[in-house]
Design an enzyme around this catalytic site. Structure first.
Site, PDB file in Angstrom:
ATOM      1  N   ALA A  43      82.610  97.260  33.804  1.00  0.00           N
ATOM      2  CA  ALA A  43      81.773  97.836  32.749  1.00  0.00           C
ATOM      3  C   ALA A  43      81.027  96.770  31.960  1.00  0.00           C
ATOM      4  CB  ALA A  43      82.629  98.692  31.823  1.00  0.00           C
ATOM      5  N   GLU A  63      94.856  84.867  21.962  1.00  0.00           N
ATOM      6  CA  GLU A  63      94.643  85.296  23.342  1.00  0.00           C
ATOM      7  C   GLU A  63      95.844  84.989  24.228  1.00  0.00           C
ATOM      8  OE1 GLU A  63      91.489  86.770  24.594  1.00  0.00           O
ATOM      9  OE2 GLU A  63      91.121  87.105  22.466  1.00  0.00           O
ATOM     10  N   HIS A 121      88.367  81.220  27.761  1.00  0.00           N
ATOM     11  CA  HIS A 121      89.779  80.870  27.533  1.00  0.00           C
ATOM     12  C   HIS A 121      89.988  79.448  28.055  1.00  0.00           C
ATOM     13  CE1 HIS A 121      90.947  85.379  27.907  1.00  0.00           C
ATOM     14  NE2 HIS A 121      91.012  85.040  26.639  1.00  0.00           N
ATOM     15  N   CYS A 131      94.890  83.934  35.432  1.00  0.00           N
ATOM     16  CA  CYS A 131      94.761  85.022  34.446  1.00  0.00           C
ATOM     17  C   CYS A 131      95.725  86.147  34.767  1.00  0.00           C
ATOM     18  CB  CYS A 131      93.361  85.628  34.484  1.00  0.00           C
ATOM     19  SG  CYS A 131      92.048  84.504  34.108  1.00  0.00           S
TER      20      CYS A 131
END
Ligand code: SUG
Length: 452
Positions: free
Chosen positions: A25, A180, A256, A375
């Site tokens: 998206a 995060e 990140h 990740c």
């Protein structure tokens, strides 16, 4: 040879299982892949299977591998909180038609990137000797800010023993404490069971705007958030280092720190442009680490550019200590396909460092949203007593691998476009899948729909 009993230590990788609504998206401003693949058609089924293949391969290499369950999406509870009313179908319909951007955000399967689920400090580093978990609040992106409560519940269902594990509430939901999780946290140690140096990397100072900060893309993690996590976990100043990310690389898509650096045991593998004040910070790390020499493997810009690092995820690799004591890199196939990065890796394994091997994995479905091998995993260093206290149903085995593949085949769609997210059936499919999953992984009722 005589056998003796001693405590063993492991680094367990808990990989996020990709959820049934995996889609593109384009939700993550500052994340190059997410934006450039916006509106592409995804394959939730192959995404989940690519992830499972990586987990199984690591299990086959002799690593202890775990599974972290995905979250309930679409997130009906959030839509209700935002004022959409009626039965579930009506809530979905109203949100999808009246506020498509909000609707797409509550459909994201982003909990699969479990490096952002929490920050974890092993018992060897903490004041009370327990393993500490703090879910990340992920305040910078609305779709990700929906994750911490459920991540916390899932982690508690997996690490459910207060003798060994301590769970904290996520930090206050505000950009000043933007956190995060493990994506901005690296731990170096001589052995997983010995106290290590915990390195917190942050993008900006929340309370001091005179300090350097990126100008184009957001700095998601603040210094103040990192400090709060270190306090909560009872880390000592002697074993903690804070490093600011270079704002220029954030502006080039390094949203990140794990997109530009990775560490394991006595190795820190990083790009020359990754940090601010690099030399002084490396000295501080070495001084806190102690006598044993660290391997600082710095990749120069003329070897691999920041753009190549962002495109291939050379640093979003898993740097793992294999059962034979050597290290291997678990890399995405994008690294193999880029001639400069492939040549770099080929040369790296010939050098005199602990890294001896590279294994490539196809995790393209995740990569297209900016999520590489690192990740997809949350690292938890455990000793054998702690490992024995982990819910055994979440640990990968041949039979769990088979069971989860069947589960994916039964519940997941082959293709999903952003338009398909409006299909009211998707909610029922997801809930049926997750309800069964909580039984497979013996998690209890961790999802809002199970608690209603
Ligand atoms: O937060 N992508 C994630 C990728 C997270 C990667 N994690 C680590 N580096 N540890 C993010 O930007 C994209 C979702 C979308 O566009 O649909 C997304 O959320």
């Amino acid at each position: 040879m005589e056998e003796f009993v001693s405590t063993q230590h492991f680094e367990v990788n808990f990989d996020g299982l990709v959820g049934p609504t995996h889609n593109y998206a384009g939700l993550s401003f500052g994340n190059v892949a997410s934006l450039s693949n916006a509106k592409a058609v995804s394959s939730p089924r192959s995404a989940a299977k690519q992830g499972l293949q990586k987990m199984k391969a690591l299990h086959d290499m002799g690593m202890v591998q775990g599974v972290l369950a995905p979250h309930e999406r679409p997130d009906i509870a959030t839509l209700r909180r935002l004022g959409f009313t009626g039965n579930d179908g009506e809530v979905l319909y109203k949100a999808a038609t009246q506020a498509p951007e909000i609707y797409q955000a509550v459909c994201s399967a982003s909990s699969m990137w479990t490096a952002n689920a929490a920050t974890v400090s092993p018992g060897a580093d903490t004041a009370n000797g327990k393993v500490h978990f703090t879910p990340a609040n992920l305040t910078n992106k609305f779709h990700r800010s929906l994750e911490p409560m459920t991540s916390g519940r899932i982690l508690q269902a997996m690490f459910n023993n207060s003798r060994y594990f301590e769970h904290h509430l996520h930090l206050p939901d505000n950009e000043h404490f933007g956190d995060e999780g493990a994506a901005n946290h690296t731990r170096l140690c001589s052995n997983y069971g010995h106290a290590g140096v915990e390195i917190f990397t942050f993008g900006r100072y929340a309370f001091d705007s005179s300090k350097p900060a990126p100008t184009k893309f957001p700095a998601r993690q603040t210094f103040e958030a990192s400090q709060a996590i270190a306090r909560l976990h009872g880390l000592s100043d002697e074993n903690t280092v804070y490093i600011q990310q270079n704002p220029d690389v954030i502006d080039q898509g390094v949203f990140h720190n794990d997109v530009i650096a990775v560490g394991n045991q006595n190795v820190l593998f990083y790009h020359e442009q990754a940090f601010l004040d690099t030399e002084a910070k490396l000295r501080e790390i070495q001084q806190k680490f102690g006598d044993q020499a660290l391997h600082f493997i710095e990749v120069k810009t003329n070897e691999v550019s920041v753009a190549d690092a962002v495109q291939t995820y050379l640093f979003n690799t898993q740097l793992l200590t294999m059962p034979d004591g050597t290290m291997a890199i678990i890399a995405p196939t994008e690294c193999q396909d880029n001639p400069r990065v492939a040549a770099y890796l080929e040369d790296l394994v010939k050098r005199d460092t602990p890294i001896q091997r590279v294994h490539f994995f196809d995790v393209k479905q995740s990569m297209r949203n900016g999520g590489g091998p690192a990740c997809l995993r949350l690292r938890v260093a455990l000793n054998d007593d702690e490992l024995a206290a982990v819910n055994p149903a979440v640990i990968m085995s041949d039979s769990l691998f088979e069971r989860l593949n069947q589960w994916v085949d039964k519940h997941y769609r082959d293709e999903l476009s952003v338009a398909d997210l409006r299909d009211p059936q998707l909610l029922n499919e997801s809930r049926a899948a997750l309800d069964e999953l909580t039984q497979i992984l013996k998690l209890g009722s961790v999802y809002p729909f199970q608690q209603a």
